[in-house]
Design a protein around this motif. Structure first.
Motif, short mmCIF file in Angstrom:
data_model
loop_
_atom_site.label_atom_id
_atom_site.label_comp_id
_atom_site.label_asym_id
_atom_site.label_seq_id
_atom_site.Cartn_x
_atom_site.Cartn_y
_atom_site.Cartn_z
N ILE A 77 0.83 -1.20 0.00
CA ILE A 77 0.00 0.00 0.00
C ILE A 77 0.87 1.25 0.00
CG2 ILE A 77 -1.93 -1.14 1.13
CD1 ILE A 77 -1.10 0.17 3.73
N ASP B 130 3.21 1.80 -2.04
CA ASP B 130 3.59 2.07 -3.41
C ASP B 130 2.55 2.87 -4.17
OD1 ASP B 130 5.98 0.71 -3.10
OD2 ASP B 130 5.11 -1.21 -3.69
N ARG B 131 1.40 3.13 -3.56
CA ARG B 131 0.36 3.88 -4.25
C ARG B 131 0.81 5.32 -4.49
NH1 ARG B 131 -4.64 1.89 -0.38
NH2 ARG B 131 -4.52 -0.34 -0.88
N THR B 132 0.53 5.82 -5.68
CA THR B 132 0.92 7.19 -6.02
C THR B 132 -0.22 8.18 -5.90
OG1 THR B 132 0.44 6.77 -8.36
CG2 THR B 132 2.70 6.36 -7.60
N ASP B 133 -1.44 7.69 -5.75
CA ASP B 133 -2.60 8.56 -5.67
C ASP B 133 -3.12 8.75 -4.26
OD1 ASP B 133 -3.54 6.02 -5.31
OD2 ASP B 133 -5.12 6.12 -6.83
N SER B 134 -2.36 8.27 -3.26
CA SER B 134 -2.80 8.42 -1.87
C SER B 134 -1.58 8.56 -0.96
CB SER B 134 -3.66 7.25 -1.43
OG SER B 134 -2.91 6.04 -1.38
N GLU C 137 -5.70 6.60 5.34
CA GLU C 137 -5.28 6.91 3.98
C GLU C 137 -5.94 8.20 3.51
OE1 GLU C 137 -4.75 4.34 -0.07
OE2 GLU C 137 -6.76 4.31 0.83
N ASP D 172 -6.74 10.33 0.12
CA ASP D 172 -6.82 10.32 -1.33
C ASP D 172 -6.32 11.68 -1.83
OD1 ASP D 172 -7.79 10.68 -4.05
OD2 ASP D 172 -9.10 8.97 -3.71
#
Length: 367
Positions: free
Chosen positions: A3, A5-9, A29, A31
């Motif tokens: 988790i 590695d998410r780029t949008d959060s 998290e 967003d």
């Protein structure tokens, strides 16, 4: 996929004043597109984990247990899902620990804990696994101040290490001083102090990424202090005291937290009572503050907040909500994102990043 590695959060932990047996630390998290927030997990078993700090280089989290017989605990962070596994817990040898900081010098690192009610500061050694390995030093402050109810004795409120990890600046609300300590192999050795006007009540402290200036939030007289820093001599010189409130406000107020923008161009502070965040521009030539602007925090008693790229998240303790604000990088101005997250008695926000811990700065070329 992790988790992280998410780029949008963006992930963050939230601490709170939790009852025994109830959840107290929350993995959340944000967003980055909408500002919406959600809870991904929670951890119980710690009474009043009111302040948490992460070491993302080692995938570890540390928390206080703010009570009359204070304690601190270490956790391993799961790199896949952010879940916490408790490693150990030790006493802080004092009452009501309210702040933690990691001091790193090369490969060595120590955890600093400030005990508010007893007025002492602890340095913990850390094991190879990141667990608390023992107490390296315990320093006791002495004295008091002019505010009879709040300064009847020393009240260490935060210990902030220098960028090289070789010293720490301890804000003591009870004695109106920033006490400067050298960290000699993790041992706190008094080096000097900066005195504030009587009744100031220094609480939180930040060092500018240039290393030339520092800023302190004063809880009892509603001011911010700008300091000149002498990095080599480990000295602080107060340059100016600036009010945290609009001139027409006459109610009760207690400033709390203080943070810099990631680029070092703006300073933010929280006001409990006025229930606002104040934004200042930092003069790159002098470090002084100007152009204050206030915005309501969308809740009651903003104890702590976090400044992220594009957002500011505010923990409103009494109303039990985290409120998201969009942040304009050019002006530093804040605007409501229209999003909030309910967490009972929330008191602390610790942003996470898989490559570096919170508080990583990019120094603008003009500073």
């Amino acid at each position: 996929m992790s988790i992280f590695d998410r780029t949008d959060s963006r992930l963050f932990y939230a601490g709170s004043y939790a009852e025994p047996g109830g959840p107290g630390i929350y993995l959340c998290e944000l967003d980055l597109r909408s500002g919406a927030m959600r809870i991904l997990g929670q951890t119980d078993g710690i009474v009043n984990p009111s302040f948490v700090i992460a070491d993302m280089d080692a995938w570890r989290l540390y928390t206080v247990s703010e009570q009359s017989e204070g304690r601190t605990a270490s956790f391993a962070i799961n790199p896949a899902d952010g879940g916490l596994t408790k490693l150990n817990e030790l006493p802080t040898l004092g009452a009501d620990p309210c702040h933690l900081a990691l001091a790193k010098a090369g490969e060595e690192g120590w955890l600093l804990a400030s005990n508010y009610s007893s007025g002492n500061v602890i340095s913990f050694t850390l094991g190879e696994d990141g667990a608390l390995a023992g107490i390296r030093s315990n320093v006791q402050h002495e004295g008091g101040g002019v505010h009879l109810e709040r300064q009847e004795g020393p009240h260490a409120h935060s210990a902030v290490p220098s960028r090289d990890g070789r010293c720490a600046y301890v804000s003591d609300l009870g004695i109106d001083r920033i006490v400067i300590y050298r960290l000699e192999d993790g041992k706190l050795v008094k080096h000097g102090e900066a005195r504030l006007p009587d009744g100031s009540g220094p609480r939180h402290f930040v060092i500018h990424p240039s290393g030339r200036y520092a800023y302190g939030m004063n809880e009892l007289n509603n001011t911010l202090t700008v300091y000149a820093c002498d990095v080599d001599q480990r000295r602080l010189e107060p340059l100016e005291h600036v009010g945290t409130l609009p001139g027409d406000f006459r109610g009760e107020n207690y400033p709390a937290d203080i943070h810099l923008s990631p680029d070092g161009r703006f300073l933010y502070g929280s006001n409990r009572g006025h229930n606002s965040l104040v934004r200042f521009r930092i003069d790159p030539a002098s470090g002084k503050l100007g152009d204050p602007e206030w915005i309501g925090t969308g809740g009651n008693w903003p104890r702590n907040f976090a400044v992220l790229d594009g957002y500011v998240l505010v923990a409103n303790q009494y109303s039990g909500n985290i409120v998201a604000f969009r942040r304009d990088a050019e002006t530093g101005q804040l605007s409501p994102a229209g999003q909030e997250l309910a967490i009972a008695k929330v008191s602390c926000i610790e942003p996470l990043n898989s490559r570096a811990g919170a508080g990583t700065y990019s120094l603008p070329p003009e500073i």
